[in-house]
Design a protein around this motif. Structure first.
Motif, PDB file in Angstrom:
ATOM      1  N   SER A 222       0.773  -1.370  -0.015  1.00 27.64           N
ATOM      2  CA  SER A 222      -0.056  -0.073   0.077  1.00 27.64           C
ATOM      3  C   SER A 222       0.900   1.309  -0.133  1.00 27.64           C
ATOM      4  O   SER A 222       0.581   2.369  -0.654  1.00 27.64           O
ATOM      5  CB  SER A 222      -1.006   0.192   1.201  1.00 27.64           C
ATOM      6  N   ASP A 293      -6.242  -1.608  -5.202  1.00 24.16           N
ATOM      7  CA  ASP A 293      -5.429  -2.204  -3.763  1.00 24.16           C
ATOM      8  C   ASP A 293      -6.268  -3.444  -3.407  1.00 24.16           C
ATOM      9  O   ASP A 293      -7.695  -3.266  -3.397  1.00 24.16           O
ATOM     10  CB  ASP A 293      -5.321  -1.099  -2.788  1.00 24.16           C
ATOM     11  N   GLU A 294      -5.781  -4.422  -2.669  1.00 23.36           N
ATOM     12  CA  GLU A 294      -6.403  -5.220  -1.823  1.00 23.36           C
ATOM     13  C   GLU A 294      -7.213  -6.216  -2.731  1.00 23.36           C
ATOM     14  O   GLU A 294      -8.478  -6.355  -2.641  1.00 23.36           O
ATOM     15  CB  GLU A 294      -7.595  -4.805  -0.837  1.00 23.36           C
ATOM     16  N   GLY A 549      -4.646  -4.360   6.419  1.00 25.17           N
ATOM     17  CA  GLY A 549      -3.980  -3.362   6.171  1.00 25.17           C
ATOM     18  C   GLY A 549      -3.403  -2.392   7.325  1.00 25.17           C
ATOM     19  O   GLY A 549      -2.450  -1.735   6.957  1.00 25.17           O
TER      20      GLY A 549
END
Ligand SMILES: Nc1ncnc2c1ncn2[C@@H]1O[C@H](COP(=O)(O)OP(=O)(O)OP(=O)(O)O)[C@@H](O)[C@H]1O
Ligand SMILES: [Mg+2]
Length: 646
Positions: A222, A293-294, A549
């Motif tokens: 991230s 993301d993710e 995260g």
């Protein structure tokens, strides 16, 4: 060579006459700006656009630089002596930041510092035999340091003359170049720099290819993604994530908001119809770089659908309608939330994105980050890497079991409990708060646009209504002072209320009188929604899903009720160290990796695209275990049992 004196962006230059009426204008969507030094040491900005001779404007002490919208890739520079203003837009924010910093340094350096000799300068910087010389953001002080270092003399041992000079610079720059001083003070703090493997990926992203980068928890995925976003032109870049909290973490929106096809359950024709409505359609057409993301939590069927929607809406047959894809995540962490089609008993569609045709047609270049940054203890990193692959040996079991006895609390700060179920976490927080004596204080968020509360609740980590008491366990939700350790995820306890604000004491003993902070999130239409709130949340407990995260410094868990592959890994890998972790009743059966994920990573390894741990570490001994899986998954799982590699 350093290119922070060079910027590619959209530009408008306006010259006014003495009456303030527009005299001349220059506009270009593709301009390159350079900062140059002339023969007389005068600093210029050179604006080059196609088919027009380059324009040069010279910096003077009254030049004004406006950097308020630097994060959005916008800035303006006013040259009063030439009655001209340069409006910069669609500049990669990080590049713009470097460019403005170079201007600042040159504006203050030139006025405030005694000149460094040309010989010294040439020792460090490339000399150009042209009329103009490219400049770098290196200060004269840095040149002296670099030359001394190269000559083997440490600058650290001669602090007084330089330190004295530095103080002088600061004072005189305030006197002589207030605009530049203001600019510098507003520049965001430089945090960590990218390591070599992160830098490689950044460069690959800038080359325009479709990229998927993965890596275990805490390898800085991230963190790197934020740098990638900062290096791309903002007007044509859409940063998204599968969940609201992850999206907020990278300053983006959820993939669902961007795509505009609801949950993606409708037939493809209906999805295209939905995405064809303004403002969604405009963003689909404008987008050149789509960041997700993710990605492990994005449902495969949904991913397949948006690929087709992209092609149709953009009227372009290339995968994703020609949009560059930058995907990031770790499939060994949480999978997509299970979906059941109404009226059907079966779990529907592809489970992971990598199982779709869309994934294959995108021809993603894959990288795996290897350096873990969240944890520093090599032993703990090795344990976590084994858990990621579902490998629980005696060493892992014993080490985690031993943590149950640890006293990780200190100064009234209790460990945060990670729960497999969200409801459990909510109940713990409510009950503990109720049990505290003393008056509650309520902090209502100020949401600047009425009616946006629900969206802000979903997209920001900070609650709309925060109830606190003295003794409440809290977590900080912003980096308020990085050098003092007051960072996102830091754990603390409310000690008092002063002037109506909570005074929090953190684990590192630092105190902080919490002030309202601001969260700005983007809507799919590009508008900004703002929430102002105290940057705290109750932290007796969180759900594992909500903790994905995060980095936590004092955490405990009981993994008896985990229900997903990778869930235990996500929980354990939130801890920064073994010393800050307590696991109750650990059993090896609580840890398992999804066999389809294992196979996927093995294929990547076999293709030698990326170096991976799966093949190297996994032995052939595979135990097949039955897992307490969710009911809707059961049919799927009967065909492909979940395995634990031991
Ligand atoms: N190059 C770096 N130098 C120093 N610290 C770094 C670097 N890259 C990342 N970090 C730090 O490491 C921590 C973990 O980074 P980050 O959250 O980006 O990891 P991640 O791979 O996204 O983890 P997860 O899979 O859990 O989401 C953060 O505190 C981040 O600031
Ligand atoms: Mg992350």
């Amino acid at each position: 060579m350093d290119d922070s004196g060079l910027l590619c962006c959209e530009v408008n230059v306006e010259w006014l006459n003495k009456q303030g009426i527009l005299n001349r204008k220059l506009s270009s969507k593709k301009a390159s700006l350079r900062i140059l030094r002339g023969n007389t040491q005068q600093i210029f900005i050179e604006i080059s656009v196609e088919k027009v001779a380059p324009v040069k404007l010279s910096f003077s002490k009254d030049t004004q630089v406006h950097n308020k919208f630097m994060k959005d890739g916008k800035s303006s520079i006013r040259f009063p002596s030439e009655n001209a203003t340069v409006f910069i837009s669609n500049a990669p924010p990080e590049k713009l930041r470097g460019f403005l910093k170079t201007i600042f340094i040159k504006m203050t350096n030139g006025k405030a510092l005694p000149k460094v000799s040309t010989t010294l300068r040439n020792q460090v910087l490339l000399h150009k035999p042209s009329q103009y010389e490219d400049i770098s953001p290196v200060t004269d002080g840095e040149i002296i340091k670099a030359v001394r270092k190269a000559n083997g003399k440490s600058t650290d041992t001669t602090p007084s003359p330089l330190a004295g000079r530095k103080r002088k610079i600061e004072r005189s720059s305030t006197d002589k170049a207030p605009a530049a001083k203001k600019l510098y003070s507003e520049l965001p703090l430089q945090e960590h720099t990218l390591d070599d493997e992160q830098m490689n990926i950044l460069n690959a992203c800038l080359s325009g290819q479709n990229i998927f980068f993965t890596g275990s928890a805490g390898t800085g995925k991230s963190f790197l993604l934020k740098k990638i976003i900062g290096a791309l032109p903002p007007d044509v870049t859409v940063a998204t994530a599968s969940t609201g909290v992850a999206a907020c973490h990278i300053g983006g929106i959820t993939l669902h908001q961007f795509a505009g096809i609801g949950g993606g359950d409708a037939r493809i024709e209906r999805c295209i119809e939905l995405a064809s409505k303004p403002p969604i359609v405009t963003i689909w057409r404008k987008c050149k770089h789509l960041i997700i993301d993710e990605i492990s939590m994005v449902d495969g069927t949904y991913f397949q659908k948006i690929e087709e929607v992209a092609r149709k809406i953009r009227k372009n047959d290339k995968p994703f309608g020609g949009i560059q894809l930058i995907l990031c995540g770790d499939f060994f962490q949480l999978p997509p939330v299970a979906k059941q089609v109404p009226g059907e008993k079966k779990f529907s569609g592809s489970r992971f994105c990598f199982q779709t045709e869309a994934w294959n047609t995108c021809r993603l270049i894959t990288f795996e980050l290897q350096n873990v940054h969240r944890q520093t203890d090599k032993r703990f990193i090795s344990i976590l890497n084994r858990i990621r692959l579902g490998k629980v040996d005696e060493d892992v079991t014993n080490t985690l079991k031993e943590t149950a006895k640890q006293n990780i609390e200190g100064d009234g700060i209790l460990a945060t409990r990670l729960c497999s179920h969200t409801k459990d976490a909510d109940i713990i927080n409510e009950t503990k708060l109720k049990a505290l004596e003393g008056q509650s204080k309520i902090f209502e968020a100020e949401d600047l646009i009425p009616g946006t509360t629900k969206q802000l609740d979903n997209q920001t980590p900070v609650p709309g209504r925060l109830e606190l008491k003295i003794g409440a366990q809290v977590m900080l939700l912003k980096n308020v002072n990085v050098s003092a350790g007051l960072v996102n995820g830091a754990r603390g306890v409310v000690k008092d209320f002063r002037n109506g604000l909570p005074l929090v004491q953190f684990k590192n003993k630092k105190e902080y009188l919490a002030q309202r902070e601001q969260w700005i999130v983007k809507t799919a239409g590009g508008a900004s929604l703002t929430r102002k709130q105290i940057p705290l949340k109750l932290a007796w407990a969180f759900s594992i899903h909500k903790s994905q995260g995060l980095t936590l410094d004092c955490v405990e868990m009981s993994l008896g009720r985990v229900f997903e592959a990778g869930q235990a890994y996500v929980a354990l890998s939130r801890a920064q160290s073994l010393e800050g972790l307590r696991v109750h009743d650990f059993k090896s059966s609580q840890v398992w990796a999804n066999p389809e994920v294992i196979s996927f990573y093995k294929t990547l390894d076999q293709m030698r695209i990326i170096p991976l741990g799966v093949n190297r570490n996994a032995t052939n001994k595979v135990n097949i275990k039955s897992r307490p899986v969710k009911k809707s998954f059961k049919k799927l799982m009967m065909e492909k049992p979940i395995v634990t590699i031991q």
